[in-house]
Design a protein around this motif. Sequence first.
Motif, PDB file in Angstrom:
ATOM      1  N   SER B  80      -2.358 -15.421   7.583  1.00  0.00           N
ATOM      2  CA  SER B  80      -1.589 -15.923   8.575  1.00  0.00           C
ATOM      3  C   SER B  80      -1.505 -17.352   8.625  1.00  0.00           C
ATOM      4  CB  SER B  80      -2.181 -15.698  10.034  1.00  0.00           C
ATOM      5  OG  SER B  80      -3.575 -16.322  10.033  1.00  0.00           O
ATOM      6  N   ALA B  81      -2.617 -17.972   8.026  1.00  0.00           N
ATOM      7  CA  ALA B  81      -2.416 -19.506   7.867  1.00  0.00           C
ATOM      8  C   ALA B  81      -1.222 -19.967   6.957  1.00  0.00           C
ATOM      9  CB  ALA B  81      -3.649 -19.928   7.609  1.00  0.00           C
ATOM     10  N   LEU B  82      -0.860 -19.179   6.127  1.00  0.00           N
ATOM     11  CA  LEU B  82       0.070 -19.370   4.999  1.00  0.00           C
ATOM     12  C   LEU B  82       1.435 -19.020   5.499  1.00  0.00           C
ATOM     13  CD1 LEU B  82      -1.323 -18.817   1.486  1.00  0.00           C
ATOM     14  CD2 LEU B  82      -0.405 -20.931   2.433  1.00  0.00           C
ATOM     15  N   TRP B  83       1.474 -18.599   6.784  1.00  0.00           N
ATOM     16  CA  TRP B  83       3.098 -18.242   7.194  1.00  0.00           C
ATOM     17  C   TRP B  83       4.039 -19.294   6.823  1.00  0.00           C
ATOM     18  CZ3 TRP B  83       1.668 -15.484  12.223  1.00  0.00           C
ATOM     19  CH2 TRP B  83       0.985 -14.213  12.214  1.00  0.00           C
ATOM     20  N   CYS B  84       3.687 -20.378   7.011  1.00  0.00           N
ATOM     21  CA  CYS B  84       4.735 -21.789   6.716  1.00  0.00           C
ATOM     22  C   CYS B  84       4.233 -22.450   5.489  1.00  0.00           C
ATOM     23  CB  CYS B  84       4.740 -22.251   7.967  1.00  0.00           C
ATOM     24  SG  CYS B  84       5.385 -21.536   9.337  1.00  0.00           S
ATOM     25  N   GLY B  85       3.382 -22.175   4.529  1.00  0.00           N
ATOM     26  CA  GLY B  85       3.040 -22.789   3.635  1.00  0.00           C
ATOM     27  C   GLY B  85       1.879 -23.838   3.961  1.00  0.00           C
TER      28      GLY B  85
END
Lengths: 311, 322, 552
Positions: B80-85
């Motif tokens: 989830s923390a990587l949804w926007c890179g």
Amino acid sequence: MIRVIAFRLLQFPLVLAVIYLTTFMLVWVVPGSPFGRAERKLDPIAEQAMKERFHADSWKSFLAYYPIQVITKGDFGRSMQYQEWSVTDIIKVSLPVSVTLGIFALTIGTIFGVMIGTLAAVNRGGLFDWLSLTIALIGISIPSFVVAALLLATFTGRFGLFPIGGCGGFREMVLPAVALSLAPLAYIARLTRISMLDVLGSDFVRTARAKGLSRFTVIWKHCLRNAFLPVLSYLGPAAAATFVGSFVVETVFSIPGLGQHFVNSVKNRDQTLILGTVMIYSVFLLTFNLLVDIAYSFVDPRIDITAKSSS
Amino acid sequence: MTALDQPILADAVEAPPDTPDGLFTRIRRSRRIRFSFAVLMLILLSSLLTMPLTLRSDHPWGYNNQYALPVRVGPSFSASALWCGSDTLGRSLIGRCLLGGAASLAIGLAAAVISMTLGVAVGLVAGYRGGWIDALLMRIVDILYGLPYLLLVILFKIAFEKPLSLLVRSESAANFIVLFIAIGIVSWLTMARVVRGQVLFLRSLPFIEACKAAGLGQWRIFTRHLLPNLVGPIVVYATLIVPSAILQESFLSFLGIGIQPPLPTWGSLAADGLSPALNPIVSHWWMLVLPCTLLAVTLLALNFLGDGLSDLFDPKAEAAKI
Amino acid sequence: MLKLLSIPLALLLLLAAAVVWSGGGAEEPRADFSFISRTDVNTLDIGQMSYLADMRVAYAIWEGLYAMHPETLVPVPGVASSHEVNPEKTVYTFHLRPEARWSNGDPVTAHDFVFAWRRILQSPGEYTYLHYYISNAETYCMRYARKEPVDFKTVGLEVPDPYTLRVTLPNPVTFFLDLMAFPAFYPLHEKSMRPFAHVGQDGRVVYDQQFTRPPNLVTNGAFKLTRWEFKRRLRLETNPRYWDIANVKSRSIDMAIVEDPLTMLRRYEFGKVDWLADIPSEIGSELMGMNRPDMHNFPGFATLFITLNCKPTLSGDRPNPMADFRIRQAMAIAIDKKTITHTILRMGEQPATNYIPPGVFAGYQSKPGLAYNLPLARRLLADAGYPGGKEFPRLTFIFRADRPAVRDWVQNVVKQWHTNLGIEVALQTLEGKTLRTRVNARDFDMAPGDWTGDYNDPSTFTDKFRSNSENNDSAWINEQYDRLVHAAASESDSAKRFRLLEQAEQTLNDQLPVIPLCHLTNSYLFRDNVKGINLNPRNMTIFKGVYVQRKP
């Protein structure tokens, strides 16, 4: 009218003097020396010698030298950062560039801003209202450094339409002018729209329509003139700010305008250049604000800027 | 629909009906207001409600949880923390954007409030009283315009940040307050000029003369007759000030006198993301696209909200069809 | 109707007029070699210059008694054809070549050098201190500044005849010939400067710096300055009267000023320029990752570090934990420097444990300092009285936020200290000049710093930490260090000097008034048809040998 203008013009020197002295005070109390690099400390002997050369060893010697030079010769002295160049030199080479760009940008901004604002007002609530305003507002919803860099990335290059930055002819001017015009365009579009709505609702418009005049004629001949008023008040300071250039646009497009010096002179604590640029800007500002006030009464003869206290 | 079909309003002398019922019904009826309000609330609430997560230092969404993620990876659904890179220090971009939203909106709103109160007050008084009061106030505005803004901000920070941080016992809070004031201090100037110009115009209209002739008090003329006619430009201007304040902050951050890292704002995130994203060789586009999209969406929504509201308050807006 | 239309019409007319006014159009033909500099030249007055961009132009348009060899940077004869030195190495006699000419045809004489050097002592700049190696120069400079009566004849300069210059030094200076190639020791053409002279009330002559603007400037180097458009570009053209004109490879050189990193890269990518001289980290790190053949990355002449305030008390009368060298050591070895160099800076830097960049001074051997060692760091912290970082006073790290790379690594260091040692350091961004003022006043806890060497000797690095040095930002006082550096200054044997300085550096690496993070690198971007650009640590380009091989 002429008396009012004369009176305002007489205020100019006073206002400019206040700005000069206040700026001087700010320049003097802000920490940081104009000489030496940020990386290392300058030899105190060298620093003292430079300060003396620039009449900047104490605030008294500064005030005793520079204001007299400014008044008698219009000379702001030598830039403390670019020591070969006098402030007047710097303004002379960079102001024309900024003003050209500013006029270009303001022309684009005003024409398109008023057009979009008017069309949006006329089509209030319609698709065009939404669409045109969205496009107009994109310009101020995204930071100018992003817009400028995006324009540069999109429209230049090997097969690009425009050169990669620089300064000179018309082609070089187009992209930076567009980047610079986005903020005024958005403001003008919004202000035109709202005041247009106001005017469209007034009696005389309804009367004019009732007389059988066409929509276009009513808008063009009767509404625009009245709706232009808030735009005009905005245009005063906006023109002054646009004409002296923009740091971001000038940096991205590597344009040798005046705007960068407003930021860099403060960063470098270039005391003489700060005072020079501030005075140039102030002269622009006062002139444009006066012009706007005069224009008020041309746009709407009922407005009386000469009115004495009306209570 | 032509103007002739419209019910003919009494002249613009009276303010709009502002019984709570009428106002709310109209607000609910306006699609534009409903939509932009929903968007704004969505962004604001998601920024605020995720703060317990984004402020934590051990959560992957934490705004300063460095190397919680691999550095500079593009958006993916693997976590989830990587949804926007992630950014250069391996922090979650979505977490930083959310927290940055709270900071940016606070700055924008504070500037808008300052300029609404100061700018409207000065503009009203200057335009209505005219004469030497007008001259004096407008010259003060001119002088403040003319002074070098950056220098003011630098001095302001040096003078007030330290005492304030002792007072409120928090460096970041002091930094915030000084930033609010530094941005607010110049944003009211244009507002004052716009309001003054408008008042000069209104003052020349017959209905103000009529009010005076009718013996209405000055306060009443001010609040009941002048202000309602000014609401349009004021609201529009205030909603224009919010974006410019948010962008102003990013410029100050860029010069090193804005928000204190590692705290993010949308402006500073966009500034950080600019060169990685527009690099013609390797583009880390997500570092720029997300903060810019959030900025753009918020500011557009704000502007449409402003439009809608000013239509609502404008006594003549209903008639403005041609 | 017409009235309203007249507004846009008037604006358009105004625009046309303005385009003419701002002087667009006429472009000069492209130069043989063109490059982009990030900043404009600050000054071309050799006595005042200190920025890299200024020096770069100075190397092209002036020539000292000696010059740098383009590849090895060993001093080679310039205006002087030869020199003699006495056995004590304190008296240098230079023989000037009679064929050396100024760009206006006048011969270059020893008087031109004396004139220039005297002027530097009279109106000092950042590099005047290099002249203090000459007998009595410092005294002369000080007394002149204090407006005391002083005789220039006391300074160790003699001109037996116009083509001979004798320089006397109080102590042997092993790198004196290197200094002769440095801009602060270039000559000046007095006659062309005379129109710019003002005699002050005290009878002292001051020169208006406009003498450096073309066409006023007369120089003696391979090139002459023909155009200087403020903040736009500089144009250099060969000086036909230069004595070694046969070896000058390009006829004209263009230096364009472009500040924005992306714009700069775009110009290069689309072939508008041949060389990018200062590659900012914003684009450099990505270029590094590409392994491009035209990206040239090589060790530099500078070290990046964290300056720690070593005074017993910090501003506000706070006790200073960093006055204890164990704390400084703990802070230094608790930083994983590889994270910083390899994921943040990414410009080919290597993590550093010592202060002086390795391999830049032939014959000088730096010893490694303390390596990354967490258990030891924690133990040192506990020994100093803060086990687990408990009750460690809250310190503040001040830094400039206008450079993305600095902003990132500072955040990372603070975070590392927090996780590794449990100590809390606050961050405070300041703008450049405010930061410098705070550091000069020692009103700070810690700050980022870097030091770039000025001349070809390790003392250019070690002198910074002498207890009486103006640049000892850490306010670090160490008698042993002072003794070593002082002993080295009067040592005439090069090898022995180096051993002394190596010991001094080791004291630094151990005591850590600054925490070295890495040795900085230089990067250039140029294609392989560009010849003669040398990748030397000092970032010095001798334009004489630079040219572009263009397809016929």
